[in-house]
Design an enzyme around this catalytic site. Structure first.
Site, PDB file in Angstrom:
ATOM      1  N   GLY A 233      48.713  67.921   8.799  1.00  0.00           N
ATOM      2  CA  GLY A 233      48.903  66.497   8.519  1.00  0.00           C
ATOM      3  C   GLY A 233      50.038  66.301   7.528  1.00  0.00           C
ATOM      4  O   GLY A 233      50.977  67.104   7.479  1.00  0.00           O
ATOM      5  N   SER A 234      49.923  65.243   6.741  1.00  0.00           N
ATOM      6  CA  SER A 234      51.044  64.860   5.880  1.00  0.00           C
ATOM      7  C   SER A 234      50.957  65.496   4.492  1.00  0.00           C
ATOM      8  O   SER A 234      49.886  65.937   4.068  1.00  0.00           O
ATOM      9  CB  SER A 234      51.058  63.339   5.742  1.00  0.00           C
ATOM     10  OG  SER A 234      49.882  62.934   5.067  1.00  0.00           O
ATOM     11  N   PRO A 236      51.193  64.030   1.421  1.00  0.00           N
ATOM     12  CA  PRO A 236      50.297  63.387   0.439  1.00  0.00           C
ATOM     13  C   PRO A 236      48.829  63.770   0.654  1.00  0.00           C
ATOM     14  O   PRO A 236      48.103  64.040  -0.318  1.00  0.00           O
ATOM     15  CB  PRO A 236      50.503  61.888   0.693  1.00  0.00           C
ATOM     16  CG  PRO A 236      51.850  61.787   1.329  1.00  0.00           C
ATOM     17  CD  PRO A 236      52.040  63.036   2.121  1.00  0.00           C
ATOM     18  N   THR A 237      48.377  63.836   1.905  1.00  0.00           N
ATOM     19  CA  THR A 237      46.983  64.240   2.170  1.00  0.00           C
ATOM     20  C   THR A 237      46.780  65.702   1.766  1.00  0.00           C
ATOM     21  O   THR A 237      45.727  66.064   1.208  1.00  0.00           O
ATOM     22  CB  THR A 237      46.622  64.033   3.653  1.00  0.00           C
ATOM     23  OG1 THR A 237      46.974  62.713   4.027  1.00  0.00           O
ATOM     24  CG2 THR A 237      45.150  64.259   3.907  1.00  0.00           C
ATOM     25  N   ALA A 238      47.777  66.528   2.049  1.00  0.00           N
ATOM     26  CA  ALA A 238      47.662  67.966   1.712  1.00  0.00           C
ATOM     27  C   ALA A 238      47.431  68.151   0.214  1.00  0.00           C
ATOM     28  O   ALA A 238      46.667  69.032  -0.201  1.00  0.00           O
ATOM     29  CB  ALA A 238      48.922  68.696   2.143  1.00  0.00           C
ATOM     30  N   CYS A 288      56.166  67.048  14.281  1.00  0.00           N
ATOM     31  CA  CYS A 288      56.467  67.604  12.955  1.00  0.00           C
ATOM     32  C   CYS A 288      57.745  68.434  12.980  1.00  0.00           C
ATOM     33  O   CYS A 288      58.485  68.487  12.007  1.00  0.00           O
ATOM     34  CB  CYS A 288      55.292  68.441  12.469  1.00  0.00           C
ATOM     35  SG  CYS A 288      54.851  69.747  13.620  1.00  0.00           S
ATOM     36  N   GLU A 386      60.339  62.164   5.806  1.00  0.00           N
ATOM     37  CA  GLU A 386      59.921  62.244   7.206  1.00  0.00           C
ATOM     38  C   GLU A 386      59.553  60.842   7.695  1.00  0.00           C
ATOM     39  O   GLU A 386      58.624  60.222   7.182  1.00  0.00           O
ATOM     40  CB  GLU A 386      58.702  63.164   7.319  1.00  0.00           C
ATOM     41  CG  GLU A 386      58.273  63.400   8.738  1.00  0.00           C
ATOM     42  CD  GLU A 386      56.979  64.204   8.824  1.00  0.00           C
ATOM     43  OE1 GLU A 386      56.039  63.903   8.079  1.00  0.00           O
ATOM     44  OE2 GLU A 386      56.921  65.131   9.649  1.00  0.00           O
TER      45      GLU A 386
HETATM   46  P1  NAD Z   1      47.465  62.441   7.660  1.00  0.00           P
HETATM   47  O1  NAD Z   1      47.727  63.385   6.540  1.00  0.00           O
HETATM   48  O2  NAD Z   1      47.441  60.998   7.370  1.00  0.00           O
HETATM   49  O3  NAD Z   1      46.065  62.775   8.364  1.00  0.00           O
HETATM   50  C1  NAD Z   1      45.762  64.035   8.910  1.00  0.00           C
HETATM   51  C2  NAD Z   1      44.257  64.235   8.889  1.00  0.00           C
HETATM   52  O4  NAD Z   1      43.818  64.260   7.545  1.00  0.00           O
HETATM   53  C3  NAD Z   1      43.451  63.134   9.594  1.00  0.00           C
HETATM   54  O5  NAD Z   1      42.381  63.721  10.287  1.00  0.00           O
HETATM   55  C4  NAD Z   1      42.943  62.322   8.426  1.00  0.00           C
HETATM   56  O6  NAD Z   1      41.743  61.637   8.711  1.00  0.00           O
HETATM   57  C5  NAD Z   1      42.697  63.405   7.392  1.00  0.00           C
HETATM   58  N1  NAD Z   1      42.639  62.936   6.003  1.00  0.00           N
HETATM   59  C6  NAD Z   1      43.245  61.850   5.473  1.00  0.00           C
HETATM   60  N2  NAD Z   1      42.916  61.739   4.164  1.00  0.00           N
HETATM   61  C7  NAD Z   1      42.095  62.779   3.872  1.00  0.00           C
HETATM   62  C8  NAD Z   1      41.434  63.208   2.690  1.00  0.00           C
HETATM   63  N3  NAD Z   1      41.532  62.536   1.546  1.00  0.00           N
HETATM   64  N4  NAD Z   1      40.698  64.326   2.738  1.00  0.00           N
HETATM   65  C9  NAD Z   1      40.578  65.027   3.897  1.00  0.00           C
HETATM   66  N5  NAD Z   1      41.164  64.654   5.049  1.00  0.00           N
HETATM   67  C10 NAD Z   1      41.927  63.546   5.047  1.00  0.00           C
HETATM   68  O7  NAD Z   1      48.537  62.788   8.769  1.00  0.00           O
HETATM   69  P2  NAD Z   1      48.785  62.030  10.140  1.00  0.00           P
HETATM   70  O8  NAD Z   1      49.490  60.757   9.870  1.00  0.00           O
HETATM   71  O9  NAD Z   1      47.525  62.019  10.936  1.00  0.00           O
HETATM   72  O10 NAD Z   1      49.759  63.048  10.876  1.00  0.00           O
HETATM   73  C11 NAD Z   1      51.145  63.038  10.718  1.00  0.00           C
HETATM   74  C12 NAD Z   1      51.596  64.148   9.799  1.00  0.00           C
HETATM   75  O11 NAD Z   1      51.156  65.417  10.316  1.00  0.00           O
HETATM   76  C13 NAD Z   1      53.103  64.246   9.729  1.00  0.00           C
HETATM   77  O12 NAD Z   1      53.491  64.456   8.395  1.00  0.00           O
HETATM   78  C14 NAD Z   1      53.422  65.474  10.575  1.00  0.00           C
HETATM   79  O13 NAD Z   1      54.624  66.109  10.254  1.00  0.00           O
HETATM   80  C15 NAD Z   1      52.249  66.343  10.287  1.00  0.00           C
HETATM   81  N6  NAD Z   1      52.081  67.354  11.335  1.00  0.00           N
HETATM   82  C16 NAD Z   1      52.364  68.668  11.039  1.00  0.00           C
HETATM   83  C17 NAD Z   1      52.265  69.647  12.024  1.00  0.00           C
HETATM   84  C18 NAD Z   1      52.547  71.091  11.729  1.00  0.00           C
HETATM   85  O14 NAD Z   1      52.128  71.940  12.506  1.00  0.00           O
HETATM   86  N7  NAD Z   1      53.242  71.416  10.657  1.00  0.00           N
HETATM   87  C19 NAD Z   1      51.847  69.284  13.308  1.00  0.00           C
HETATM   88  C20 NAD Z   1      51.581  67.949  13.576  1.00  0.00           C
HETATM   89  C21 NAD Z   1      51.704  66.991  12.585  1.00  0.00           C
END
Ligand code: NAD
Length: 487
Positions: A233-234, A236-238, A288, A386
């Protein structure tokens, strides 16, 4: 058990916990990005549902562990076959849910989801063996032992493909699993959950809990009963997840975003370079790995731009279910607004937008035009952050040193594309590029044996081949002495 009817199949809308469908009182509304069609209300879980799922996964763990790679492999191979048999249905529901192209789901994405399961089942049986070695008569035996319960959190841009890319190695390694899919795309995870039961997976081995990240996701990552967190994911969430993991010192792997360079050297085949650059609009730019910074040698920039703009202006944008469509809609109104915000701020700063730059008014809805921003300020957010939409930026360079410096001048390090006519020249550039994956004269060629992941803020850890097992398993060394035996 609540369910909805989509693409001719009944899909349960509740969580799968311990082999049972459980409906929550609270729900999340799910709509299609193609036309806003209401698809159904999905259960929205929180700490209570997560606790139930973690307990179920913990109870199921010892028996799943003790099945060993071959016993687990049999069930996983059945699961892979079931995915293959249901490619068409999965493709239809995924396209309705996330708006990505139906033909890519059919031909590439869903077969790859099956491959993710089959590959790791086979790898666990065949490859996870280490030759014993001796230390002063003592024998070292290295093993990959199941670690416990893996928490898997995934985004919406390739929902089932990215989920199975984690589920495959986690289950093959002998962990039990809780999947928390993205709130905008629950359909394929629910259909997949039914397939795990059909494949004969014991209750509690695979669980799925739907719900918002801030509730279900947060409860999962904080839970002391989990042994691994794998997140895509993104950034900020990471950061939030890394803090939660720190509390219990739970190992994490993070697959995050990028702002990857696509470098066109002066000796490049410009037709190929333009074709590869157009591919960066795939999945409406919601990839991504997308090479969103086109870095082009100043001597060839005019020819490259002419070829690129010619191809881009002929892109067929529309309904992702139509065979001829190349670019579909964005995932959600909030995401479309985010993309518009980036481009509007760039415009106000005086950026030269030579292509697109606004929603597609003819199509309406969530369609945003493929966009090219020429030579934006290298410090501007559109060039640094991004966007995750069909928005590419182009900058020029004068020599290799400058190309490399520009390519690496980012906080990300996920991928890079280099286009060159000479092998030595390409190798000179790739040597010092900072990225988890580099493609030379190609894009998106992937092999499950290869490591995959990001450098710098694009992530922590690598998936693929044995790298996946190094994460999901506890790597153990058992040292056996030559003495002390009574036999
Ligand atoms: P996101 O970070 O908003 O959400 C990803 C997941 O995290 C969702 O399931 C969401 O419900 C969960 N989440 C959100 N807040 C959380 C919290 N506080 N605690 C635990 N889980 C939480 O990302 P997104 O908008 O769904 O996806 C887009 C992002 O993912 C982009 O930055 C993209 O580059 C990245 N991405 C990376 C790869 C890779 O392999 N590197 C692949 C696909 C997407």
């Amino acid at each position: 058990m609540n369910s909805i009817s989509v693409a001719g199949v009944e899909i349960p809308t509740g969580h799968l916990i311990n082999g049972h469908r459980i409906d929550s009182v609270r729900t999340l509304r799910n709509t299609s990005p193609i036309d806003g069609q209401f698809l159904g209300d999905f259960s929205s879980g929180g700490a209570g549902e997560i606790d139930l799922a973690v307990n179920a996964a913990r109870v199921a763990f010892p028996a799943w562990r003790d099945l060993g790679p071959s016993g687990r492999g049999e069930i996983l191979e059945k699961l892979a076959t079931l995915i293959e048999e249901n490619v068409e249905t999965l493709a239809q529901i995924e396209t309705l849910d996330n708006g990505a192209l139906l033909r890519s789901h059919r031909k590439g994405v869903m077969p790859r989801a099956a491959a993710n399961i089959r590959f790791f089942a086979e790898w666990a049986k065949e490859q996870l063996k280490h030759e014993p070695f001796e230390t002063r008569g003592h024998i070292n035996n290295v093993s990959w032992d199941p670690s416990g319960v893996a928490a898997l959190i995934t985004p919406w841009n390739a929902p089932l493909m990215l989920a199975t890319w984690k589920i495959g190695p986690a289950l093959a390694a002998g962990d039990t699993v809780i999947l928390k899919p993205a709130e905008w795309t629950p359909l394929s995870a629910s259909f997949f959950a039914d397939l795990t039961m059909k494949a004969g997976m014991p209750p509690g081995v695979f669980n799925v809990v739907f719900g918002p990240g801030e509730e279900a996701g947060a409860a999962l990552t904080k839970h002391p009963g989990i042994s691994r967190i794998s997140f895509t994911g993104s950034v900020p969430t990471a950061k939030i997840i890394a803090k939660a993991a720190a509390e219990n010192l739970t190992p994490i792997t993070l697959e995050l975003g990028g702002k990857s360079p696509l470098i066109v050297l002066e000796d490049a085949d410009l037709e190929l370079a333009a074709t590869l650059a157009i591919e960066q609009y795939d999945n409406a730019g919601q990839v991504c790995l997308s090479g969103t910074r086109l870095l082009v040698h100043e001597k060839v920039v005019d020819d490259f731009t002419r070829l690129f703009v010619d191809k881009a202006s002929r892109i067929n944008q529309g309904d992702p279910r139509h065979e001829e469509t190349q670019v579909g809609p964005q995932i959600h109104p909030d995401h479309l607004a985010r993309i518009e915000g980036f481009v509007e701020r760039a415009r106000k700063e005086g950026a030269d937008i030579v292509l697109g730059g606004k929603p597609n008014e003819q199509l309406g809805g969530l369609f945003y035009q493929p966009t090219l921003v020429m030579k934006p300020n290298p410090e501007s957010e559109i060039f640094r952050e991004e966007v995750f939409g069909p928005v590419l930026c182009l900058q020029t360079f004068a020599n290799d040193e400058q190309a490399l410096a520009m390519a690496n001048d980012t906080e990300f390090g996920l991928a890079a594309v280099v286009v060159s006519g000479r092998r030595e020249h390409a190798a000179k550039i790739t040597k010092n590029l900072v990225a988890g994956t580099i493609w030379v004269n190609c894009f998106f060629v992937r092999d499950l044996r290869a490591p995959f992941g990001g450098s710098k803020k694009s992530g922590i850890g690598r998936d693929g081949g044995t790298w996946s097992f190094d994460f999901y398993a506890d790597v153990k060394n058992t040292v056996v002495a030559p003495h002390g035996w009574k036999e």
